[in-house]
Scaffold this active site. Structure first.
Site, PDB file in Angstrom:
ATOM      1  N   LYS A  40       0.821  -1.212   0.000  1.00  0.00           N
ATOM      2  CA  LYS A  40       0.000   0.000   0.000  1.00  0.00           C
ATOM      3  C   LYS A  40       0.855   1.262   0.000  1.00  0.00           C
ATOM      4  CE  LYS A  40      -3.948   1.964   2.604  1.00  0.00           C
ATOM      5  NZ  LYS A  40      -4.800   1.754   3.792  1.00  0.00           N
ATOM      6  N   SER A  61      -9.578   2.200   2.722  1.00  0.00           N
ATOM      7  CA  SER A  61      -8.612   2.868   1.863  1.00  0.00           C
ATOM      8  C   SER A  61      -7.608   1.928   1.196  1.00  0.00           C
ATOM      9  CB  SER A  61      -7.844   3.897   2.706  1.00  0.00           C
ATOM     10  OG  SER A  61      -7.104   3.252   3.738  1.00  0.00           O
ATOM     11  N   SER A 108      -9.890  -0.388   6.945  1.00  0.00           N
ATOM     12  CA  SER A 108      -9.363  -0.191   5.590  1.00  0.00           C
ATOM     13  C   SER A 108      -8.845  -1.443   4.913  1.00  0.00           C
ATOM     14  CB  SER A 108      -8.236   0.856   5.616  1.00  0.00           C
ATOM     15  OG  SER A 108      -8.759   2.148   5.801  1.00  0.00           O
TER      16      SER A 108
END
Length: 455
Positions: free
Chosen positions: A77, A152, A176
C-alpha cells in the site's frame, strides 16, 4: 512467460524447488499488472528494481538459504515505506517522496523472500472509505469497473482479487483492510495492535490505532504473511508478542451478532447471507450462540471520528492553511473540522474510544470469537463516498463503514473472509473478531470456518 496467480504458498514452494524462479514469478506479475492498468490498483512499478530484487532471491536460494516466501510477488500500500520506492500516501504533498528505508514489516517480508512488484493505491492519507486520490484517480472494482472496491486499501485488495499478486500488504485504522477485501471477495486481516511492528514510516494521523494488514486470496496465505511479519522489535515501542494458537476451535465459545449490537441498517442480501453462512458453520459442528456486545450509551463512529480529524489537522493543518487546494476536497473538510475541535472535545472522543475498548473487553470475557458482518452493503458507484441507500433507508457517507472502527479502538484482531454475493456477483464478507493478542487462535479458526463456507 506467463504464470497463473496461484497462492503465495504454491509460488514459494515452486521457486524453492526450482520449478520456476523468482525472476520468472516477478516477470509474470509485472505482465499481469500491465494488462490490468485500467483497474488502477497498482500506481507505481519499478521493473528494474523488482527484477534485481528477484534475482537476489534466486541467488540466495542457490546459496542454500530457506525462505518461506521465496519469490512471492507482493503489492504494498502507498502509505507503507518500501526503501528506494516512491511512496506518496496518495497525496500531492508527497508526490516525489522516496522512502529512505523499509518499514520493519517490509524488511521482514523481503528477508523471507518476498519481492515487491508494485505500490498499491490508497486514498489520501488512508482517510477515506473509497480509494481515489488527486494523484492517481479512482481504483476500480475488478468485477465491475463502474464500482468502487471501498477504501482505503482498495489498491492492494483489487491487486489480489484481480489475480495480479497472491499477497498484498495494507493498513487498517478503521476497517481499511477488511472492508475492501469484503467488497472484492478476498481475505483481509487486521492484527492486534502491536502484533506487527508499525514503521518506520510516515507520521500517523490515527494515533495508536493503525496496523499493518495482510490481504490474500485465502486465510492460509494471510497467516503465512502474519507469521513472517509478527513479533516484537525494539524499534517500535508498541510492538509486542502475541499468544500461541489454540489446538482446536471445537471448544471455543463463538457468538454471532447480526448487527454488532448497533442500531444500523443492513441490506437484506447481506443480512440473509450472514445468517446462511452461520447456519453452514453450525452445520459443520461448531456451537454458535447469538449475542451482541453491549456498548456505552451513544456510542457511534461519530463520537470517535474527531480523533481522525484532529490527527490530520495536527500533521497537515499548516499546509492546509497555506493552500487547501493541494488536498483532496474530502480530506480538506476533515482537516478543517480537525482544526475546529476543542481540547475538551478531543478528550471526550478519547473517552469514547476507551469506553468502546472496555465494552469489547467485557464481551470477550464471556466469548472467544465473535462473528459479525464486515460490511452492511455491497460495492457502490465509484463516484460516491457511499451508497445512497442501505437496508431501504437513506445512508450517510459513512454508513457503509459501521462494523469495523470499534475493533480498531479496542485494538483487537479481526479478519474478513468471503461469505456470499448479490445477484450481480458483488461479494460481501463475514468478520471474525477475537480478544487482543489471540491472533493465532483467530487465524486458525478462520481457516476452519473458511473451509466450512467453501463446502
Amino acid at each position: 512467460m506467463t504464470m497463473p496467480a496461484y497462492s503465495a504458498r504454491e509460488i514459494a514452494a515452486d521457486v524453492a524447488a526450482g520449478r520456476t524462479s523468482a525472476v520468472e514469478a516477478a516477470q509474470a506479475a509485472l505482465a499481469r499488472i500491465e494488462a490490468a492498468k485500467a483497474l488502477n490498483a497498482v500506481v507505481t512499478i519499478d521493473p528494474p528494481r523488482t527484477l534485481a530484487d528477484a534475482a537476489a532471491v534466486d541467488a540466495r536460494l542457490h546459496a542454500g538459504e530457506t525462505m518461506p516466501l521465496a519469490g512471492v510477488p507482493i503489492v504494498v500500500k502507498d502509505n507503507i515505506w518500501v526503501g528506494g520506492w516512491r511512496v506518496t500516501q496518495g497525496s500531492r504533498l508527497f508526490a516525489d517522496f522516496v522512502a529512505p528505508r523499509d518499514a520493519i514489516a517490509i524488511e521482514r517480508l523481503r528477508k523471507a523472500g518476498a519481492v515487491v512488484v508494485g505500490i498499491g493505491a490508497t486514498s489520501e492519507f488512508a482517510c477515506k472509505g473509497v480509494t481515489t486520490s488527486q494523484l492517481y484517480g479512482p481504483t476500480r472494482h475488478p468485477r465491475d469497473p463502474t464500482l468502487t472496491p471501498g477504501g482505503s486499501s482498495g489498491g492492494p485488495a483489487v491487486a489480489v482479487a484481480a489475480g495480479l499478486v497472491p499477497l498484498a500488504i495494507g493498513t487498517d485504522a478503521g476497517g481499511s483492510s477488511r472492508r475492501p477485501p469484503a467488497h472484492v471477495g478476498v481475505a483481509g486481516f487486521k492484527p492486534s495492535y502491536g502484533a506487527i511492528p508499525y514503521g518506520p514510516g510516515f507520521a500517523e494521523p490515527f494515533f495508536g490505532l493503525s496496523v499493518i494488514a495482510p490481504i490474500a486470496t485465502d486465510v492460509a496465505d494471510v497467516a503465512l504473511a502474519f507469521e513472517v511479519m509478527a513479533g516484537a522489535d525494539p524499534r517500535d515501542p508498541d510492538a509486542a508478542h502475541v499468544a500461541q494458537d489454540a489446538d482446536d476451535i471445537a471448544g471455543l465459545r463463538i457468538a454471532f451478532s447480526p448487527r454488532l449490537g448497533l442500531d444500523v441498517a443492513v441490506d437484506d442480501v447481506v443480512a440473509n447471507g450472514l445468517v446462511s453462512a452461520v447456519e453452514r458453520i453450525s452445520a459443520g459442528g461448531l456451537q454458535i450462540m447469538q449475542r451482541d456486545p453491549v456498548w456505552p450509551a451513544g456510542a457511534t463512529e461519530e463520537t470517535i471520528m474527531p480523533l481522525q480529524h484532529a490527527g490530520l489537522a495536527a500533521l497537515y493543518g499548516d499546509a492546509f492553511r497555506s493552500d487547501p487546494t493541494v488536498f483532496d476536497p474530502d480530506i480538506a473538510k476533515q482537516i478543517e473540522r480537525g482544526l475546529s475541535w476543542s481540547g475538551a472535545e478531543i478528550a471526550l472522543a478519547l473517552g469514547a474510544s476507551a469506553a468502546i475498548a472496555s465494552a469489547f473487553a467485557a464481551f470477550f470475557g464471556e466469548v472467544d470469537l465473535l462473528l459479525a458482518p464486515t460490511v452492511p452493503c455491497v460495492a457502490w458507484p465509484l463516484t460516491r463516498l457511499g451508497p445512497d441507500m442501505i437496508g431501504g433507508k437513506p445512508a450517510s457517507p459513512r454508513s457503509h463503514a459501521v462494523f469495523t472502527p470499534f475493533v480498531n479502538h479496542a485494538r483487537l484482531p479481526a479478519i474478513s473472509i468471503p461469505c456470499g454475493s448479490d445477484r450481480n456477483g458483488c461479494p460481501f464478507g463475514l468478520q471474525i473478531i477475537a480478544a487482543r493478542g489471540q491472533d493465532r487462535t483467530l487465524l486458525g479458526a478462520a481457516q476452519q470456518i473458511e473451509a466450512l463456507l467453501r463446502t
